[in-house]
Scaffold this motif. Structure first.
Motif, PDB file in Angstrom:
ATOM      1  N   THR A  81       0.826  -1.197   0.000  1.00 21.78           N
ATOM      2  CA  THR A  81       0.000   0.000   0.000  1.00 21.78           C
ATOM      3  C   THR A  81       0.866   1.255   0.000  1.00 21.78           C
ATOM      4  OG1 THR A  81      -1.818  -1.137   1.095  1.00 21.78           O
ATOM      5  CG2 THR A  81      -1.772   1.257   1.292  1.00 21.78           C
ATOM      6  N   LEU A  82       1.958   1.247   0.770  1.00 22.75           N
ATOM      7  CA  LEU A  82       2.825   2.421   0.821  1.00 22.75           C
ATOM      8  C   LEU A  82       3.500   2.685  -0.522  1.00 22.75           C
ATOM      9  CD1 LEU A  82       4.400   2.101   4.382  1.00 22.75           C
ATOM     10  CD2 LEU A  82       2.472   3.522   3.633  1.00 22.75           C
ATOM     11  N   LYS A  83       3.872   1.634  -1.233  1.00 24.92           N
ATOM     12  CA  LYS A  83       4.473   1.801  -2.566  1.00 24.92           C
ATOM     13  C   LYS A  83       3.439   2.352  -3.554  1.00 24.92           C
ATOM     14  CE  LYS A  83       8.683  -0.024  -2.090  1.00 24.92           C
ATOM     15  NZ  LYS A  83       9.876   0.764  -2.194  1.00 24.92           N
ATOM     16  N   LEU A  84       2.193   1.865  -3.458  1.00 20.32           N
ATOM     17  CA  LEU A  84       1.135   2.401  -4.312  1.00 20.32           C
ATOM     18  C   LEU A  84       0.926   3.879  -3.993  1.00 20.32           C
ATOM     19  CD1 LEU A  84      -1.092   2.103  -6.435  1.00 20.32           C
ATOM     20  CD2 LEU A  84      -2.617   1.326  -4.593  1.00 20.32           C
ATOM     21  N   ALA A  85       0.947   4.233  -2.724  1.00 18.83           N
ATOM     22  CA  ALA A  85       0.789   5.632  -2.331  1.00 18.83           C
ATOM     23  C   ALA A  85       1.916   6.489  -2.908  1.00 18.83           C
ATOM     24  CB  ALA A  85       0.746   5.748  -0.813  1.00 18.83           C
ATOM     25  N   GLN A  86       3.147   5.960  -2.904  1.00 15.17           N
ATOM     26  CA  GLN A  86       4.274   6.700  -3.482  1.00 15.17           C
ATOM     27  C   GLN A  86       4.074   6.916  -4.976  1.00 15.17           C
ATOM     28  OE1 GLN A  86       7.610   4.254  -2.386  1.00 15.17           O
ATOM     29  NE2 GLN A  86       7.888   5.270  -0.402  1.00 15.17           N
ATOM     30  N   ARG A  87       3.624   5.872  -5.666  1.00 13.88           N
ATOM     31  CA  ARG A  87       3.378   6.020  -7.112  1.00 13.88           C
ATOM     32  C   ARG A  87       2.275   7.040  -7.350  1.00 13.88           C
ATOM     33  NH1 ARG A  87       4.495   0.349 -10.291  1.00 13.88           N
ATOM     34  NH2 ARG A  87       6.431  -0.063  -9.209  1.00 13.88           N
ATOM     35  N   LEU A  88       1.208   6.953  -6.561  1.00 12.21           N
ATOM     36  CA  LEU A  88       0.100   7.890  -6.719  1.00 12.21           C
ATOM     37  C   LEU A  88       0.577   9.328  -6.498  1.00 12.21           C
ATOM     38  CD1 LEU A  88      -2.920   8.332  -7.199  1.00 12.21           C
ATOM     39  CD2 LEU A  88      -3.258   8.019  -4.742  1.00 12.21           C
ATOM     40  N   GLU A  89       1.392   9.524  -5.485  1.00 12.36           N
ATOM     41  CA  GLU A  89       1.915  10.867  -5.209  1.00 12.36           C
ATOM     42  C   GLU A  89       2.773  11.358  -6.379  1.00 12.36           C
ATOM     43  OE1 GLU A  89       3.508  13.225  -1.337  1.00 12.36           O
ATOM     44  OE2 GLU A  89       4.251  11.180  -1.597  1.00 12.36           O
ATOM     45  N   ASN A  90       3.597  10.485  -6.955  1.00 13.99           N
ATOM     46  CA  ASN A  90       4.403  10.856  -8.127  1.00 13.99           C
ATOM     47  C   ASN A  90       3.508  11.224  -9.305  1.00 13.99           C
ATOM     48  OD1 ASN A  90       6.787  10.403  -6.741  1.00 13.99           O
ATOM     49  ND2 ASN A  90       7.068   8.346  -7.562  1.00 13.99           N
ATOM     50  N   TRP A  91       2.465  10.423  -9.536  1.00 11.53           N
ATOM     51  CA  TRP A  91       1.551  10.715 -10.646  1.00 11.53           C
ATOM     52  C   TRP A  91       0.857  12.052 -10.430  1.00 11.53           C
ATOM     53  CZ3 TRP A  91      -0.929   5.216 -10.134  1.00 11.53           C
ATOM     54  CH2 TRP A  91      -0.045   4.265 -10.653  1.00 11.53           C
TER      55      TRP A  91
END
Length: 156
Positions: A81-91
């Protein structure tokens, strides 16, 4: 930025629609999430390639206006979930609308997979498409909660 889940399939159980609706309404105004149902191709005597090509055409129409395509696939990146959150923040920082594609019973056309910006998987387990849709809605809400430091997500 807007997010959309493009899911091949229809006539899902009411509890899936209710669950997805709950997470859609929780999303922040500046990051709306929608679910778009893509009609599956009737099977009949068609080959898998014919089915996927027809569904690809419908997906291509629904993808107009999206800068980023993320395909859900069993061979995709296995994210926490934290990695998905990082990707979402980058996007979010990069800008551009993002579409997540959940394929039909026969998967997703290979050319569409090659065009994708990213491929992720929700689980090592095989999930029914209805469950995948609901899990993705929840995980996107959870990822936004992480990005915004909302207490919905708690690290153990």
């Amino acid at each position: 930025m807007r997010l959309a889940i493009l899911a091949v399939g229809h006539k899902l159980p009411g509890w899936v629609a209710d669950g997805c609706a709950e997470y859609l309404k929780r999303m922040p105004r500046e990051l709306p999430l929608s679910v778009v149902e893509i009609k599956p191709e009737p099977r009949g005597s068609k080959t898998r390639e014919q089915l996927l090509a027809a569904e690809k055409g419908r997906l291509d129409q629904a993808l107009q206006g999206f800068a980023r395509i993320v395909v859900l696939d069993e061979r995709g990146a296995d994210l926490t979930t934290l990695k998905l959150a990082q990707r979402l923040e980058n996007w979010m920082q990069e800008g551009g609308d993002t579409a997540f594609i959940i394929g039909g019973a026969d998967g997703i056309d290979e050319e569409l997979k090659r065009r994708a910006s990213d491929m992720i998987r929700l689980s090592s387990l095989t999930l029914p498409h209805a469950m995948a849709r609901l899990v993705l809605c929840e995980q996107l809400y959870r990822a936004v909660s992480v990005v915004k430091n909302h207490p919905y997500h708690r690290e153990g």
